[in-house]
Design an enzyme around this catalytic site. Structure first.
Site, PDB file in Angstrom:
ATOM      1  N   ASP A  96      -1.967  -3.575  -1.610  1.00  0.00           N
ATOM      2  CA  ASP A  96      -3.033  -4.238  -1.925  1.00  0.00           C
ATOM      3  C   ASP A  96      -3.950  -3.440  -3.038  1.00  0.00           C
ATOM      4  O   ASP A  96      -3.758  -2.233  -3.245  1.00  0.00           O
ATOM      5  CB  ASP A  96      -4.125  -4.497  -0.666  1.00  0.00           C
ATOM      6  CG  ASP A  96      -4.526  -3.392  -0.123  1.00  0.00           C
ATOM      7  OD1 ASP A  96      -3.817  -2.371   0.273  1.00  0.00           O
ATOM      8  OD2 ASP A  96      -5.982  -3.440  -0.204  1.00  0.00           O
ATOM      9  N   GLU A 160      -5.881  -1.991   2.520  1.00  0.00           N
ATOM     10  CA  GLU A 160      -6.729  -0.764   2.424  1.00  0.00           C
ATOM     11  C   GLU A 160      -7.978  -0.776   1.608  1.00  0.00           C
ATOM     12  O   GLU A 160      -8.813  -0.181   1.682  1.00  0.00           O
ATOM     13  CB  GLU A 160      -5.497   0.338   1.786  1.00  0.00           C
ATOM     14  CG  GLU A 160      -5.841   1.886   2.004  1.00  0.00           C
ATOM     15  CD  GLU A 160      -6.815   2.094   0.836  1.00  0.00           C
ATOM     16  OE1 GLU A 160      -7.592   3.221   0.832  1.00  0.00           O
ATOM     17  OE2 GLU A 160      -6.903   1.613  -0.259  1.00  0.00           O
TER      18      GLU A 160
END
Length: 454
Positions: A96, A160
């Site tokens: 991500d 994250e």
């Protein structure tokens, strides 16, 4: 075959695969994998996760699955068991990314990998998709010999950057998925291109949102100005109590005198890395390394107030700010947050009504660096780069590190990666130097080979 021949063989394999690495990073960067459905479709993250799963399966990881976590993100979890007597190495990264921000500030489209002056540009090119590619290169260089010399676990996170807690919950619930002798967290970087650096400390976070209210509603600044309490002015005054005259962060009850005992961070390099404008002084009386790695730091992340354009001649009745407190190793994050809340409550001006929202804290991290994994890793980095290895702190936070310390207390945890300062991660025009991907992949392959064959 001599050690030098082995190193050259691995180097050649990695170097000959750099064209594939660029193509794979181009594919990864094209996924708009921001873990926030308010900004980008969830499917972008799901497709990125599937690609990562398939790539690691192709790179020799025997069992690779997508695991949906409690925050809805998908983690890529893989495992190849260790040969008899060999240790296990866990390779971490995340797919991500941060949102691109103002795309007008990008010199090339953020989701199109673009080469300029020898660097590869695109959102996530360094943080953290370049590290995924680095892991893949290392595994393939080893797999060319027929089998991996160590057990390998792969963990690639999916939330994250948005502060998701999915993987941390998974670590607590299923520590068996993370059992390893050496955990390589690929989400950091060297002090500069070509200077191998291990990050040994991370600051934690203790954020709050403070709300001030002084009036029942906005009132005319001409009729009431000078007498009516301005909530925005009260907020500005309150925030000013969190800095001393030199600009150092000061929070009542929170120590701000610690010093850094590792490699220094030269001021001129810091000014260049941070983009500090000419003539602007640094807001600290300490060294840069002390200020960004060893001491608490308070940043105002955002303020709710009327925008300049369209603002009325009215006294503001309420204002809010989100505050980011970075907590150095050795300080408990919740204790630091308690101190910040108490400071704010004690310094509210004019009896303004105050309400403080606490965000989830993240604990700081300090690595143990005296084990066999670190010894092998330092040797591998020195061989790959031809230079001595330095150690540095990082002002940022990786909450997973403290979660792993609790769940796998016997593991060594090492932080490295392709994210050197010129990458400007999180900012427009993020980029990666491909030489960092190559050298780190060589080092990672060498350390796994060394640990496997002794």
């Amino acid at each position: 075959m001599t050690d030098a021949e082995t190193v050259q063989r691995i180097r050649d394999r990695v170097r000959n695969s750099m064209g594939t690495a660029r193509s794979e990073l181009e594919t990864l960067v094209a996924f708009r994998s921001v873990a926030d459905p308010r900004q980008y479709p969830v499917e972008e993250c799901v497709e990125a996760a599937r690609w990562v799963r398939d790539a690691f399966a192709e790179a020799g990881i025997e069992q690779v699955d997508l695991v949906e976590t409690v925050d809805g993100s998908h983690a890529v979890i893989g495992h190849t068991p260790a040969p008899p007597g060999a240790p296990t190495v866990l390779l971490y990264s995340h797919y991500d990314i941060q949102p691109p921000g103002d795309e007008a500030k990008w010199e090339s489209p953020p989701f199109v990998l673009t080469e300029r002056d020898g660097r590869w540009y695109g959102r996530g090119a360094a943080d953290c998709k370049g590290n995924i590619v680095m892991h893949l290169l290392a595994l393939r260089a080893l797999l060319a010999d027929g089998a991996l010399p160590v057990g390998v676990r792969v963990v690639v996170e999916g939330s994250e950057e948005m502060g998701g807690e999915g993987l941390e919950h998974l670590v607590a619930a299923r520590p068996d998925l993370f059992t390893a002798d050496l955990i390589v967290v690929g989400d950091c970087g060297n002090a500069e291109v070509g200077q191998p650096t291990l990050t040994t400390t991370l600051r934690g976070t203790a954020n709050v949102v403070v709300h001030l209210e002084t009036l029942a509603g906005p009132v005319h600044s001409g009729m009431y100005g000078g007498g009516a309490p301005d909530a925005l002015a009260a907020l500005v005054r309150l925030l000013g109590t969190l800095r001393d005259d030199d600009g150092n962060t000061v929070v009542d009850g929170l120590d701000a005198t610690a010093t850094w005992d590792g490699v220094p961070y030269p001021e001129e390099r810091f000014r260049s890395d941070a983009g500090v404008l000419a003539g602007v002084s640094l807001p600290t009386s300490a060294t840069v390394a002390d200020a960004v790695w060893a001491r608490p730091a308070l940043t105002v992340l955002g303020i709710d107030a009327p925008p300049v354009v369209g603002s009325a001649a009215a006294i503001v009745p309420r204002a809010s700010a989100r505050l980011n407190l970075r907590v150095p190793p050795g300080v408990d994050a919740l204790t630091a947050q308690d101190a910040l809340v108490a400071h704010l409550e004690a310094h509210v001006p004019w009896g303004a009504h105050v309400r403080i929202e606490r965000e989830v804290v993240g604990e700081p991290f300090r690595a143990a660096t005296d084990g066999p994994g670190y010894t092998a890793l330092r040797a591998a980095l020195e061989t790959a780069y031809g230079r001595d290895v330095g150690s540095a702190g990082q002002g940022g936070s990786i909450p997973l590190c403290t979660a792993l310390q609790r769940a796998v207390p016997g593991a060594e945890i090492a932080l490295l990666g392709v994210e050197e300062p010129r990458c400007v991660i999180h900012a427009p025009n993020e980029s990666v130097d491909p030489s960092e991907i190559e050298n780190l992949a060589v080092a990672e392959a060498l350390v796994m080979r060394s640990l496997g064959f002794g």
